[in-house]
Design an enzyme around this catalytic site. Structure first.
Site, PDB file in Angstrom:
ATOM      1  N   CYS A 131      -2.774   7.637   4.946  1.00  0.00           N
ATOM      2  CA  CYS A 131      -2.805   7.320   3.513  1.00  0.00           C
ATOM      3  C   CYS A 131      -4.126   7.745   2.890  1.00  0.00           C
ATOM      4  O   CYS A 131      -4.237   7.847   1.677  1.00  0.00           O
ATOM      5  CB  CYS A 131      -2.565   5.835   3.308  1.00  0.00           C
ATOM      6  SG  CYS A 131      -3.341   4.849   4.565  1.00  0.00           S
TER       7      CYS A 131
ATOM      8  N   GLU B 242       0.880  -1.166   0.000  1.00  0.00           N
ATOM      9  CA  GLU B 242       0.000   0.000   0.000  1.00  0.00           C
ATOM     10  C   GLU B 242       0.912   1.208   0.000  1.00  0.00           C
ATOM     11  O   GLU B 242       1.720   1.382   0.912  1.00  0.00           O
ATOM     12  CB  GLU B 242      -0.872  -0.056   1.257  1.00  0.00           C
ATOM     13  CG  GLU B 242      -2.008   0.921   1.189  1.00  0.00           C
ATOM     14  CD  GLU B 242      -2.217   1.583   2.518  1.00  0.00           C
ATOM     15  OE1 GLU B 242      -2.518   0.878   3.490  1.00  0.00           O
ATOM     16  OE2 GLU B 242      -2.018   2.807   2.572  1.00  0.00           O
TER      17      GLU B 242
END
Ligand code: NAP
Length: 526
Positions: free
Chosen positions: A302, A265
């Site tokens: 994020c 990720e």
């Protein structure tokens, strides 16, 4: 519980001799005790070979024992008590309340996965009865279940010292699947990593598990991480961090003699579309909540909303003004590490010098160490479409407002952005027509589409998707949050005409485990 600075390799505590690593207090700008011993390739070899040896034994323990193991990790983490909260606070600069919340999420995640393991639907047990009389050819007896892929390497994330690190989402989903785990601790929270690692090590030994089911390695530089991903015993990788780091690991994994999947990720700027009806109805409240979301956790999420996209109009200009005012009230705060703070400040400097970009607002300057000052930028849709640099993630409390001349330009911006973890629509019923035009693009671009919410804050549940097309992740078919994360570490095996005595228990005729199974095309508990 005492922090010793030792790595945890299987049941042992091993002082690494390759380097001396120091934990750092970013708020005070000082190193903290004790020193940690960084490992070398021999330590990687030991951890990975123990993981390889543990694999068959661990994956074959009763599901109830595997679930108890996950619950014991949760209990042991709670038992560390304030020592863990204090250490994580000192190592990350994050407020204690946030860390307590993150501990709750980590423990809840472990318990959710324990329940998942017991329930067993993830095994995808599927039975197709034989059809011996079928013409022209009989059908054999076919039974499918999913099995774990093998030992998994996990890279702890800097920005989630508990929920995405040693006992975080990657680790718990791999352990739940039946995979041993070797964690490379993030250098931003070495003591936190050791404390949590010891909680896992104790849970493994208390449940009589093979020692290689879990190891924790320390290492500065890239050597440990590279050796880990390259080790033949490792069969998959979980990573959260920079695009550069994630791609480096993907590269190593793909060049191995046996290439393996990397679930990295990496980078997402989370477009946030403010549609006209929403502007008419709740401009001020939305501007204030959006400023909160941009500055939350010093922007170190994020899912931080890094692009705000709207159609030019007088209400849009009022909204941007309110957002600027709200962000200008946010204070400069301490980031996780000196490196992350320096990277943020350099990126802000670059952006403020980019032609066609205006500096709309700056937060309140303070004298904290490792600082990040909130900043809001603006550009036109044409400016955004013409400059690929404006798509780069700036990790921290900043966002870029893009004003579009019309709907077609808004759709062009949506089409232009790279893969994302999230896309948000602020809308009212009068905006549905416009939303219908945007949605097909957003579905192609993002793993999660929100209406009237804020992307920061990720629920751990069954339906959550925390993933998305590149560069949000290296594999868009998966999620790293929520119970579906287990799928990353499983693969299907079909047993054709295997004698009943040799079949794995989930596929026995009598279904003594009481699993939900697909039996001759029907989903039933039989
Ligand atoms: P990072 O630099 O990617 O490091 C993450 C982990 O991967 C560390 O343990 C690091 O080990 C290891 N690693 C990185 N590159 C490697 C390589 N080439 N080979 C082997 N191992 C490697 O991420 P970070 O330290 O968390 O933060 C740096 C930047 O990443 C931030 O400024 C931000 O831009 C971005 N970031 C993004 C997110 C997100 O969710 N989108 C989250 C966190 C960070 P070493 O430290 O030992 O080298």
């Amino acid at each position: 519980m005492q922090i010793t600075g030792e790595m945890l390799i299987g049941a042992r505590a091993v002082r690494g001799s390759a380097a001396v690593l120091r934990a750092f207090d970013p708020a005070r700008g000082i190193e903290i005790e004790p020193p940690f011993g960084g490992g070398d390739r021999a330590d990687v070899e030991l951890a990975c070979s123990l993981a390889g040896k543990a694999f068959d034994a661990y994956r074959n323990i009763p599901l109830a024992t595997r679930a108890k193991f996950l619950e014991a990790i949760a209990d042991n983490i709670l038992e560390i008590g304030d020592v863990l909260i204090e250490r994580t606070h000192v190592e990350t600069g994050l407020p204690k309340a946030r860390i307590e919340g993150e501990r709750g999420r980590t423990v809840g995640q472990l318990r959710l996965f324990a329940a998942l393991v017991r329930e067993g639907r993830w095994l995808s047990a599927t039975l197709d009865s034989p059809l011996p009389e079928r013409k022209p050819l009989p059908r054999p007896d076919l039974r499918l279940q999913k099995i774990p892929v093998g030992p998994v390497a996990v890279f702890g994330a800097s920005n989630f010292p508990l929920a995405f690190s040693v006992a975080g989402g990657d680790t718990v989903s791999a352990l739940a699947a039946g995979c041993p785990v070797v964690v490379k601790a993030h250098g931003a929270h070495l003591g936190t990593s050791e404390l949590v690692g010891r909680a896992i090590q104790r849970a493994a030994s208390d449940n009589g598990l093979p020692e290689g089911v879990f190891s924790l390695l320390f290492g500065g530089g890239n050597e440990i991480g590279e050796a880990l991903v390259a080790h033949p015993a490792i069969k998959a990788v979980g990573f959260t961090g920079s695009r550069r780091g994630g791609l480096a690991l993907v590269d190593i994994a793909s060049k191995r003699r046996e290439p393996i999947p990397v679930f990295a990720e990496m980078s997402s700027i989370n477009p946030f579309f403010v549609l006209p009806g929403a502007l008419d109805k709740r401009s001020d409240a939305m501007a204030s909540a959006l400023a909160d979301s941009i500055a939350l956790g010093v922007g170190q999420f994020c899912t931080n909303p890094g692009l705000v996209i709207l159609l030019d109009s007088p209400p849009a200009r009022v909204f941007v003004e309110s957002l600027s005012v709200a962000l200008a009230k946010k204070e400069e705060q301490t980031m996780l590490t000196p490196g992350i703070s320096a990277a943020y400040r350099a990126a802000i400097e670059r952006r403020s010098k980019t032609s066609g970009v205006q500096d709309l607002a700056q937060g309140v300057q303070t004298d904290v160490s490792c600082p990040a000052r909130p900043v809001l930028f603006a550009t036109s849709a044409a400016g955004f479409l013409a400059n690929a640099e404006l798509e780069e993630e700036i990790f921290g409390p900043t966002s870029l407002v893009i004003t579009c001349a019309d709907i077609d330009e808004m759709i062009a911006v949506a089409e232009h952005v790279e893969g994302q973890l999230t896309a948000t629509l602020q809308l009212e019923p009068q905006d549905y027509e416009l939303a219908r035009r945007l949605l097909p693009t957003l579905e192609r671009k993002a793993g999660r589409i929100l209406a009237n919410g804020f992307p920061t804050g990720v629920e751990v549940s069954h339906a959550m998707v925390h993933g998305g097309p590149f560069p949000a992740t290296s594999d868009s078919r998966s999620t790293s949050v929520g119970t579906s994360a287990i799928e990353r570490f499983l693969r299907p095996v079909c047993y054709q005409d295997l004698p009943a005595a040799l079949l794995p228990e989930p596929l026995h005729d009598d279904n003594a485990l009481g699993l939900w199974r697909l039996r001759d095309g029907e989903f039933k508990r039989a």
